[in-house]
Design an enzyme around this catalytic site. Structure first.
Site, short mmCIF file in Angstrom:
data_model
loop_
_atom_site.label_atom_id
_atom_site.label_comp_id
_atom_site.label_asym_id
_atom_site.label_seq_id
_atom_site.Cartn_x
_atom_site.Cartn_y
_atom_site.Cartn_z
N LEU A 50 40.61 45.67 30.64
CA LEU A 50 40.93 46.58 31.74
C LEU A 50 40.18 46.16 33.00
CD1 LEU A 50 42.37 49.06 32.82
CD2 LEU A 50 40.48 50.46 31.94
N ALA A 51 38.93 45.70 32.83
CA ALA A 51 38.16 45.25 33.99
C ALA A 51 38.89 44.14 34.74
CB ALA A 51 36.78 44.77 33.53
N ASP A 52 39.48 43.19 34.00
CA ASP A 52 40.25 42.11 34.64
C ASP A 52 41.35 42.67 35.54
OD1 ASP A 52 38.77 40.52 32.96
OD2 ASP A 52 40.43 40.10 31.59
N GLN A 53 42.04 43.69 35.01
CA GLN A 53 43.22 44.21 35.68
C GLN A 53 42.89 45.08 36.89
OE1 GLN A 53 46.41 43.45 34.40
NE2 GLN A 53 45.34 42.12 32.97
N GLN B 181 52.14 41.80 35.83
CA GLN B 181 50.85 41.68 36.49
C GLN B 181 50.98 40.95 37.83
OE1 GLN B 181 48.04 38.61 35.21
NE2 GLN B 181 46.44 40.18 35.03
N HIS C 58 37.25 35.87 32.92
CA HIS C 58 38.50 36.34 33.51
C HIS C 58 38.22 37.27 34.68
CE1 HIS C 58 40.52 34.80 29.90
NE2 HIS C 58 41.65 34.95 30.56
N GLU D 97 37.82 30.98 34.40
CA GLU D 97 38.49 31.01 33.08
C GLU D 97 39.55 29.93 32.95
OE1 GLU D 97 41.76 32.17 32.34
OE2 GLU D 97 42.37 32.66 34.37
#
Length: 337
Positions: free
Chosen positions: A282-285, A100, A306, A10
């Site tokens: 949410l998947a990224d996190q 994050q 991402h 990304e």
């Protein structure tokens, strides 16, 4: 030393943030070049510099080359210490994205921590506070740590000036397998506005009502103090038994209230029509905490760049491999081995 090309995948700030957090945890130094190489304005911006400074503060780390606009840095971690910390971005750059960076290390640190983070809490380039509070942190808490976040002041782009407090009680991470989101419970649509005509949010809510087949008492308008603006965001929430999805649409010049609401409504309806546990953001996190737990899985929509970039960085530092499997229902199962 781990060497990272910041233009891969990304090609944005998430690569740097994940590398900082994982470096603090593993004790591995890294050098990253081509920072944010795929962005219109590459190099470090103020919020990324704040993330680096914050990582240095909690981890006794050193960093060579850091400065606004820098395209390459070398980061050497020290020892992470829990405690009370305050970090200010100084612009509308996201305070949530600074969180994050720090959260993975602090949620397995040697002592509890309290963070005060100042900057943007609601801007179009980062998850809003409500996403962190209602989508991400409940899952982190199910993994063992206890993380509580409070919104003190809203901070919209371009003014900033927002503030959040985060209390972190660390704990070893346990794996989660998140395949079934459970039955749908509450839905809610909230239009926030500050320092802008009230007609904007009325039109957003009216359009959202036309598109979403939700009860009328699900729709709300919240007018904030004039000095917190200008700013506007439409938040759409679908709370299932096991997970809550929060979709946001941010008002900006040249985009009508009706168009904003239709786009946001289409996104939440797309999620609700699928069987995916995690939405794309949410998947990224979830990649970093699931990697740190040493196992776990979840279903999501088609993985974004991402998400794939987060996987690549986690594999560099931890050596744990992720598997992505397309499912017959159109979702994808992501699992860490």
């Amino acid at each position: 030393m781990i060497v990272i090309d910041g233009s891969q995948g990304e090609g944005g700030g998430q690569i740097l943030r994940n590398a900082l957090g994982l470096s603090l945890i593993t004790g591995q130094s890294f050098r990253i070049h081509n920072i944010r190489g795929q962005r219109e304005r590459p190099g470090l911006m103020r919020q990324h510099l704040t993330a680096i400074e914050a990582a240095m503060a909690i981890g006794g780390a050193t960093c060579d080359g850091a400065g606004v606009g820098a395209a390459e840095i070398t980061f050497r971690p020290g020892s992470v210490k829990g405690g009370d910390y305050r970090f200010a971005v100084g612009t509308a750059g996201s305070a949530g994205l600074v969180l994050q960076t720090l959260l993975p290390a602090l949620m397995i640190a040697d002592a509890p921590s309290r963070l005060v983070l100042e900057g943007g809490t609601h801007n179009p380039y980062a998850p809003p506070f409500e996403f962190l509070e209602r989508s991400l942190l409940p899952l982190i808490n199910r993994m063992g740590p206890r993380v509580e976040a409070r919104l003190i002041r809203h901070g919209f782009y371009p003014r900033g000036g927002g503030s959040m407090e985060v209390d972190i009680t660390p704990s070893p991470l346990r794996r989660l397998d998140c395949h079934d989101r459970g039955a749908l419970g509450a839905t809610r649509a909230t239009a926030l506005v500050a320092g802008l005509p009230g007609d904007i949010v009325r039109r957003e809510i009216m359009t959202a009502r036309e598109v979403l087949d939700w009860p009328h008492d699900c729709f709300h308008i919240e007018r904030l103090a004039e000095e917190r603006g200008p700013g506007n965001v439409l938040l759409l929430e679908a709370a299932f038994e096991q997970v809550t999805e929060v979709v946001s649409g941010f008002g900006r010049f040249g985009v009508s209230a009706e168009s904003l609401a239709k786009t946001a409504a289409s996104r939440i309806l797309g999620y609700m029509a699928s069987t995916a546990f995690a939405g794309p953001y949410l998947a990224d996190q979830l990649i970093v905490p699931f990697s740190l737990a040493g196992g776990g899985s979840f279903t999501t929509v088609k993985p974004s760049n991402h998400t794939k970039s987060a996987i690549a960085i986690a594999e560099m530092f931890l050596g744990r491999q992720w598997q992505i499997e397309a499912q017959s229902d159109g979702t994808h199962l992501l699992s860490v081995k």
